[in-house]
Design a protein around this motif. Structure first.
Motif, PDB file in Angstrom:
ATOM      1  N   SER A 103      86.732  32.782   6.707  1.00  0.00           N
ATOM      2  CA  SER A 103      85.868  32.211   7.742  1.00  0.00           C
ATOM      3  C   SER A 103      84.474  31.947   7.190  1.00  0.00           C
ATOM      4  CB  SER A 103      85.810  33.168   8.931  1.00  0.00           C
ATOM      5  OG  SER A 103      84.906  32.697   9.890  1.00  0.00           O
ATOM      6  N   CYS A 104      83.933  32.903   6.438  1.00  0.00           N
ATOM      7  CA  CYS A 104      82.607  32.723   5.839  1.00  0.00           C
ATOM      8  C   CYS A 104      82.615  31.569   4.846  1.00  0.00           C
ATOM      9  CB  CYS A 104      82.160  34.007   5.133  1.00  0.00           C
ATOM     10  SG  CYS A 104      81.671  35.312   6.268  1.00  0.00           S
ATOM     11  N   ASN A 105      83.684  31.455   4.095  1.00  0.00           N
ATOM     12  CA  ASN A 105      83.803  30.380   3.118  1.00  0.00           C
ATOM     13  C   ASN A 105      83.832  29.025   3.820  1.00  0.00           C
ATOM     14  OD1 ASN A 105      83.827  29.706   0.449  1.00  0.00           O
ATOM     15  ND2 ASN A 105      86.048  29.764   0.243  1.00  0.00           N
ATOM     16  N   LYS A 106      84.556  28.943   4.944  1.00  0.00           N
ATOM     17  CA  LYS A 106      84.601  27.702   5.732  1.00  0.00           C
ATOM     18  C   LYS A 106      83.213  27.369   6.276  1.00  0.00           C
ATOM     19  CE  LYS A 106      89.131  26.711   7.608  1.00  0.00           C
ATOM     20  NZ  LYS A 106      89.945  26.647   8.803  1.00  0.00           N
ATOM     21  N   GLN A 107      82.531  28.391   6.776  1.00  0.00           N
ATOM     22  CA  GLN A 107      81.182  28.171   7.297  1.00  0.00           C
ATOM     23  C   GLN A 107      80.252  27.696   6.190  1.00  0.00           C
ATOM     24  OE1 GLN A 107      80.043  31.845   9.207  1.00  0.00           O
ATOM     25  NE2 GLN A 107      80.749  31.134  11.209  1.00  0.00           N
ATOM     26  N   SER A 108      80.384  28.267   5.023  1.00  0.00           N
ATOM     27  CA  SER A 108      79.559  27.866   3.890  1.00  0.00           C
ATOM     28  C   SER A 108      79.819  26.401   3.533  1.00  0.00           C
ATOM     29  CB  SER A 108      79.852  28.769   2.694  1.00  0.00           C
ATOM     30  OG  SER A 108      79.112  28.361   1.569  1.00  0.00           O
ATOM     31  N   ASP A 109      81.090  26.001   3.542  1.00  0.00           N
ATOM     32  CA  ASP A 109      81.438  24.600   3.275  1.00  0.00           C
ATOM     33  C   ASP A 109      80.843  23.684   4.350  1.00  0.00           C
ATOM     34  OD1 ASP A 109      82.850  25.388   1.050  1.00  0.00           O
ATOM     35  OD2 ASP A 109      84.839  25.205   1.990  1.00  0.00           O
ATOM     36  N   GLN A 110      80.913  24.127   5.599  1.00  0.00           N
ATOM     37  CA  GLN A 110      80.354  23.333   6.694  1.00  0.00           C
ATOM     38  C   GLN A 110      78.833  23.217   6.564  1.00  0.00           C
ATOM     39  OE1 GLN A 110      81.882  25.502  10.065  1.00  0.00           O
ATOM     40  NE2 GLN A 110      83.641  24.126  10.311  1.00  0.00           N
ATOM     41  N   ILE A 111      78.201  24.307   6.181  1.00  0.00           N
ATOM     42  CA  ILE A 111      76.749  24.295   6.009  1.00  0.00           C
ATOM     43  C   ILE A 111      76.372  23.347   4.884  1.00  0.00           C
ATOM     44  CG2 ILE A 111      74.767  25.693   5.252  1.00  0.00           C
ATOM     45  CD1 ILE A 111      76.031  28.021   6.863  1.00  0.00           C
ATOM     46  N   GLN A 112      77.120  23.391   3.780  1.00  0.00           N
ATOM     47  CA  GLN A 112      76.835  22.480   2.665  1.00  0.00           C
ATOM     48  C   GLN A 112      77.031  21.023   3.076  1.00  0.00           C
ATOM     49  OE1 GLN A 112      79.361  23.925  -0.497  1.00  0.00           O
ATOM     50  NE2 GLN A 112      77.761  25.283  -1.309  1.00  0.00           N
ATOM     51  N   ALA A 113      78.077  20.751   3.834  1.00  0.00           N
ATOM     52  CA  ALA A 113      78.325  19.378   4.297  1.00  0.00           C
ATOM     53  C   ALA A 113      77.203  18.908   5.216  1.00  0.00           C
ATOM     54  CB  ALA A 113      79.681  19.299   5.006  1.00  0.00           C
ATOM     55  N   LEU A 114      76.779  19.793   6.116  1.00  0.00           N
ATOM     56  CA  LEU A 114      75.678  19.442   7.016  1.00  0.00           C
ATOM     57  C   LEU A 114      74.388  19.228   6.234  1.00  0.00           C
ATOM     58  CD1 LEU A 114      76.318  21.805  10.071  1.00  0.00           C
ATOM     59  CD2 LEU A 114      76.489  19.316  10.025  1.00  0.00           C
ATOM     60  N   GLN A 115      74.140  20.049   5.227  1.00  0.00           N
ATOM     61  CA  GLN A 115      72.925  19.895   4.426  1.00  0.00           C
ATOM     62  C   GLN A 115      72.941  18.564   3.688  1.00  0.00           C
ATOM     63  OE1 GLN A 115      70.169  22.015   4.463  1.00  0.00           O
ATOM     64  NE2 GLN A 115      69.322  20.186   3.504  1.00  0.00           N
ATOM     65  N   LYS A 116      74.099  18.152   3.182  1.00  0.00           N
ATOM     66  CA  LYS A 116      74.213  16.848   2.511  1.00  0.00           C
ATOM     67  C   LYS A 116      73.880  15.719   3.487  1.00  0.00           C
ATOM     68  CE  LYS A 116      77.490  17.848  -1.183  1.00  0.00           C
ATOM     69  NZ  LYS A 116      78.829  17.610  -1.723  1.00  0.00           N
ATOM     70  N   ARG A 117      74.370  15.842   4.716  1.00  0.00           N
ATOM     71  CA  ARG A 117      74.069  14.819   5.728  1.00  0.00           C
ATOM     72  C   ARG A 117      72.584  14.784   6.051  1.00  0.00           C
ATOM     73  NH1 ARG A 117      77.685  14.924  10.862  1.00  0.00           N
ATOM     74  NH2 ARG A 117      76.583  12.965  11.189  1.00  0.00           N
ATOM     75  N   VAL A 118      71.978  15.964   6.196  1.00  0.00           N
ATOM     76  CA  VAL A 118      70.547  16.033   6.477  1.00  0.00           C
ATOM     77  C   VAL A 118      69.766  15.395   5.328  1.00  0.00           C
ATOM     78  CG1 VAL A 118      68.580  17.626   6.685  1.00  0.00           C
ATOM     79  CG2 VAL A 118      70.651  18.029   8.025  1.00  0.00           C
ATOM     80  N   ASP A 119      70.122  15.740   4.103  1.00  0.00           N
ATOM     81  CA  ASP A 119      69.440  15.173   2.934  1.00  0.00           C
ATOM     82  C   ASP A 119      69.571  13.654   2.905  1.00  0.00           C
ATOM     83  OD1 ASP A 119      68.765  17.756   2.199  1.00  0.00           O
ATOM     84  OD2 ASP A 119      70.317  17.914   0.639  1.00  0.00           O
ATOM     85  N   SER A 120      70.768  13.173   3.210  1.00  0.00           N
ATOM     86  CA  SER A 120      71.012  11.728   3.215  1.00  0.00           C
ATOM     87  C   SER A 120      70.173  11.035   4.289  1.00  0.00           C
ATOM     88  CB  SER A 120      72.498  11.457   3.449  1.00  0.00           C
ATOM     89  OG  SER A 120      72.742  10.091   3.637  1.00  0.00           O
ATOM     90  N   LEU A 121      70.136  11.626   5.472  1.00  0.00           N
ATOM     91  CA  LEU A 121      69.348  11.043   6.568  1.00  0.00           C
ATOM     92  C   LEU A 121      67.852  11.085   6.260  1.00  0.00           C
ATOM     93  CD1 LEU A 121      71.299  12.437   9.647  1.00  0.00           C
ATOM     94  CD2 LEU A 121      71.193  10.054   8.879  1.00  0.00           C
TER      95      LEU A 121
END
Length: 165
Positions: free
Chosen positions: A15-33
């Motif tokens: 679960s933590c690993n999934k959350q970490s992946d989700q956080i990284q994906a969200l951070q990439k989107r934030v950086d892109s925006l």
């Protein structure tokens, strides 16, 4: 019970690993925006000033022709441009000083409301002089504004259309 604890631990890790992946994906989107916003078009100070120059000119001819609805429209276009300068060009020295135009604009707005040609002319002269004062104080003294002697556009009739009917 002893078997349940390791199973819960493994589930928690997954679960933590999934959350970490989700956080990284969200951070990439934030950086892109953030990059898109930083690179998006915003008008330059000169573009705003060129727009104000045209509205200043049209405002003069609207007032001279006592077309008060057009004069009201033009003065509010200038006011809107000033708001946008302060919004999109807030880091410039000129933006910090642009509020010096407000008293002259307010007086001109009153002249338009009263539909008073003499007050309009005096207030317009005051606005023009204030523009030049601002230019001098911001080291743009080479950019001198004057009372227009011809309309900026040949395809606009500045006369009050209501009087024609």
């Amino acid at each position: 019970m002893k078997k349940i604890i390791p199973i819960l631990f493994v589930v928690a890790l997954i679960s933590c690993n999934k959350q970490s992946d989700q956080i990284q994906a969200l951070q990439k989107r934030v950086d892109s925006l953030e990059k898109k916003v930083a690179e998006s078009y915003k008008p330059g100070f000169g573009e705003f000033m060129s727009g104000i120059q045209v509205h200043h000119n049209k405002l003069w001819f609207a007032g001279q022709n006592e077309n008060w609805k057009l004069a009201d429209f033009e003065i509010h276009e200038i006011m809107e441009a000033i708001v946008n300068i302060k919004k999109y060009q807030k880091d410039r020295k000129e933006s910090e000083m642009i509020d010096m135009l407000n008293p002259a604009l307010d007086n001109l707005d009153i002249a338009i409301e009263k539909q008073d040609p003499k007050l309009f002319k005096n207030s317009f002269i005051s606005l023009t002089n204030t523009c030049n004062t601002c230019h001098r104080k911001t080291e743009f003294e080479f950019n001198v504004v004057k009372i227009p002697d011809q309309p900026p556009l040949s395809n606009q009739d500045f006369r009050n259309q209501l009087e024609k009917k």
